[in-house]
Design a protein around this motif. Structure first.
Motif, PDB file in Angstrom:
ATOM      1  N   ASP A  51       0.849  -1.188   0.000  1.00  0.00           N
ATOM      2  CA  ASP A  51       0.000   0.000   0.000  1.00  0.00           C
ATOM      3  C   ASP A  51       0.886   1.241   0.000  1.00  0.00           C
ATOM      4  O   ASP A  51       2.084   1.154   0.268  1.00  0.00           O
ATOM      5  CB  ASP A  51      -0.919   0.010   1.225  1.00  0.00           C
ATOM      6  CG  ASP A  51      -2.045   1.018   1.105  1.00  0.00           C
ATOM      7  OD1 ASP A  51      -2.511   1.267  -0.021  1.00  0.00           O
ATOM      8  OD2 ASP A  51      -2.458   1.567   2.140  1.00  0.00           O
ATOM      9  N   GLU A  52       0.287   2.381  -0.262  1.00  0.00           N
ATOM     10  CA  GLU A  52       0.968   3.669  -0.246  1.00  0.00           C
ATOM     11  C   GLU A  52       0.294   4.584   0.772  1.00  0.00           C
ATOM     12  O   GLU A  52      -0.871   4.410   1.076  1.00  0.00           O
ATOM     13  CB  GLU A  52       0.871   4.375  -1.615  1.00  0.00           C
ATOM     14  CG  GLU A  52       1.405   3.602  -2.776  1.00  0.00           C
ATOM     15  CD  GLU A  52       0.412   2.611  -3.339  1.00  0.00           C
ATOM     16  OE1 GLU A  52       0.834   1.803  -4.180  1.00  0.00           O
ATOM     17  OE2 GLU A  52      -0.766   2.601  -2.944  1.00  0.00           O
ATOM     18  N   PHE A  53       1.065   5.541   1.265  1.00  0.00           N
ATOM     19  CA  PHE A  53       0.445   6.598   2.056  1.00  0.00           C
ATOM     20  C   PHE A  53       1.280   7.859   1.923  1.00  0.00           C
ATOM     21  O   PHE A  53       2.435   7.823   1.506  1.00  0.00           O
ATOM     22  CB  PHE A  53       0.226   6.173   3.516  1.00  0.00           C
ATOM     23  CG  PHE A  53       1.347   6.470   4.470  1.00  0.00           C
ATOM     24  CD1 PHE A  53       1.229   7.486   5.396  1.00  0.00           C
ATOM     25  CD2 PHE A  53       2.502   5.711   4.461  1.00  0.00           C
ATOM     26  CE1 PHE A  53       2.254   7.742   6.295  1.00  0.00           C
ATOM     27  CE2 PHE A  53       3.526   5.965   5.352  1.00  0.00           C
ATOM     28  CZ  PHE A  53       3.397   6.981   6.270  1.00  0.00           C
ATOM     29  N   VAL A  87       5.046   7.220   0.502  1.00  0.00           N
ATOM     30  CA  VAL A  87       5.742   6.001   0.895  1.00  0.00           C
ATOM     31  C   VAL A  87       5.010   4.841   0.239  1.00  0.00           C
ATOM     32  O   VAL A  87       3.787   4.742   0.312  1.00  0.00           O
ATOM     33  CB  VAL A  87       5.735   5.806   2.431  1.00  0.00           C
ATOM     34  CG1 VAL A  87       6.396   4.491   2.807  1.00  0.00           C
ATOM     35  CG2 VAL A  87       6.403   6.963   3.123  1.00  0.00           C
ATOM     36  N   LEU A  88       5.769   3.974  -0.427  1.00  0.00           N
ATOM     37  CA  LEU A  88       5.241   2.723  -0.960  1.00  0.00           C
ATOM     38  C   LEU A  88       5.843   1.633  -0.101  1.00  0.00           C
ATOM     39  O   LEU A  88       7.069   1.530   0.016  1.00  0.00           O
ATOM     40  CB  LEU A  88       5.649   2.548  -2.424  1.00  0.00           C
ATOM     41  CG  LEU A  88       5.341   1.208  -3.080  1.00  0.00           C
ATOM     42  CD1 LEU A  88       3.835   0.929  -3.089  1.00  0.00           C
ATOM     43  CD2 LEU A  88       5.875   1.172  -4.507  1.00  0.00           C
ATOM     44  N   GLY A  89       5.002   0.859   0.544  1.00  0.00           N
ATOM     45  CA  GLY A  89       5.501  -0.164   1.451  1.00  0.00           C
ATOM     46  C   GLY A  89       4.839  -1.492   1.233  1.00  0.00           C
ATOM     47  O   GLY A  89       3.722  -1.582   0.727  1.00  0.00           O
ATOM     48  N   ARG A 101       9.884   2.229  -0.013  1.00  0.00           N
ATOM     49  CA  ARG A 101      10.603   3.232  -0.779  1.00  0.00           C
ATOM     50  C   ARG A 101       9.813   4.526  -0.669  1.00  0.00           C
ATOM     51  O   ARG A 101       8.587   4.504  -0.623  1.00  0.00           O
ATOM     52  CB  ARG A 101      10.744   2.849  -2.258  1.00  0.00           C
ATOM     53  CG  ARG A 101      11.499   1.569  -2.515  1.00  0.00           C
ATOM     54  CD  ARG A 101      12.978   1.707  -2.170  1.00  0.00           C
ATOM     55  NE  ARG A 101      13.690   0.464  -2.377  1.00  0.00           N
ATOM     56  CZ  ARG A 101      13.974  -0.415  -1.419  1.00  0.00           C
ATOM     57  NH1 ARG A 101      13.589  -0.200  -0.189  1.00  0.00           N
ATOM     58  NH2 ARG A 101      14.643  -1.507  -1.673  1.00  0.00           N
ATOM     59  N   MET A 102      10.534   5.661  -0.651  1.00  0.00           N
ATOM     60  CA  MET A 102       9.868   6.951  -0.581  1.00  0.00           C
ATOM     61  C   MET A 102      10.140   7.736  -1.858  1.00  0.00           C
ATOM     62  O   MET A 102      11.196   7.584  -2.469  1.00  0.00           O
ATOM     63  CB  MET A 102      10.350   7.742   0.634  1.00  0.00           C
ATOM     64  CG  MET A 102       9.979   7.076   1.926  1.00  0.00           C
ATOM     65  SD  MET A 102      10.173   8.076   3.418  1.00  0.00           S
ATOM     66  CE  MET A 102      11.617   9.027   3.177  1.00  0.00           C
ATOM     67  N   ALA A 103       9.177   8.555  -2.228  1.00  0.00           N
ATOM     68  CA  ALA A 103       9.308   9.374  -3.428  1.00  0.00           C
ATOM     69  C   ALA A 103       8.287  10.499  -3.372  1.00  0.00           C
ATOM     70  O   ALA A 103       7.378  10.493  -2.541  1.00  0.00           O
ATOM     71  CB  ALA A 103       9.082   8.532  -4.678  1.00  0.00           C
TER      72      ALA A 103
END
Length: 190
Positions: A51-53, A87-89, A101-103
């Protein structure tokens, strides 16, 4: 006194969404089977919940531990714009390991690269599953599906509007409650 006698209390409301997905039970059961297989056969099966947040420069207001008295904790904001980061985790449902990973953005190409990285972590696994939601035009994008197929990853889509079925959502909630609410880094964004 009248309301107390009727056992009616003043309570805070909470968010509630009912999943309208007609295949809710089937999708839920497929995701649960993937989680069970990863726990039962950890040497062959790996299952991640993805998921992303987003988190923001300006702190959000929430509850925190603070000395008793009239003073209240302050959400100290900056005069700069309220930019955000993504954040994609992915949470390994058997081990609890989190890969992230962060972007600035987490679009299709970013997710494709992330899926390749997940697969490289488990070169000997016979089966790699990724449970994810239905982020329209991103998670179901043909490039994401093709990358998953090339890497031997099975994408398992959760029912629509059912975040309670994705265990990484608990990590995001904890991050908000214990780190992001009332954070003091709005002036030190980096």
């Amino acid at each position: 006194r009248f309301l107390r006698a009727l056992k009616i209390r003043y309570k805070r409301g909470r968010d509630h969404v009912h999943s309208p997905d007609p295949d809710y039970i089937t999708k839920r059961d497929i995701a649960q089977a993937a989680r069970d297989d990863a726990r039962r056969y950890p040497q062959w099966v790996v299952t991640y919940a993805l998921d992303e947040f987003s988190f923001y420069r300006q702190p959000t207001i929430g509850q925190t531990w603070y000395p008793a008295g009239h003073d209240q904790p302050l959400a100290r904001s900056t005069h700069r714009g309220n930019v955000y980061h993504r954040v994609l985790g992915a949470l390994n449902v058997a081990t609890g390991q989190v890969v992230f990973r962060m972007a600035c953005r987490t679009g299709v190409s970013f997710i494709c690269r992330f899926l390749r990285q997940l697969r490289k972590l488990h070169p000997k696994a016979k089966e790699v599953n990724v449970i994810l939601d239905n982020w329209y035009r991103v998670h179901d994008h043909p490039d994401v599906q093709e990358t998953a197929q090339q890497e031997g990853i099975t994408l398992i889509y959760l029912p629509t509007y059912a975040p309670w079925l994705n265990p990484i959502e608990k990590l995001w909630r904890k991050a908000h409650q214990e780190v992001l609410h009332l954070h003091r880094y709005s002036e030190r964004w980096t």
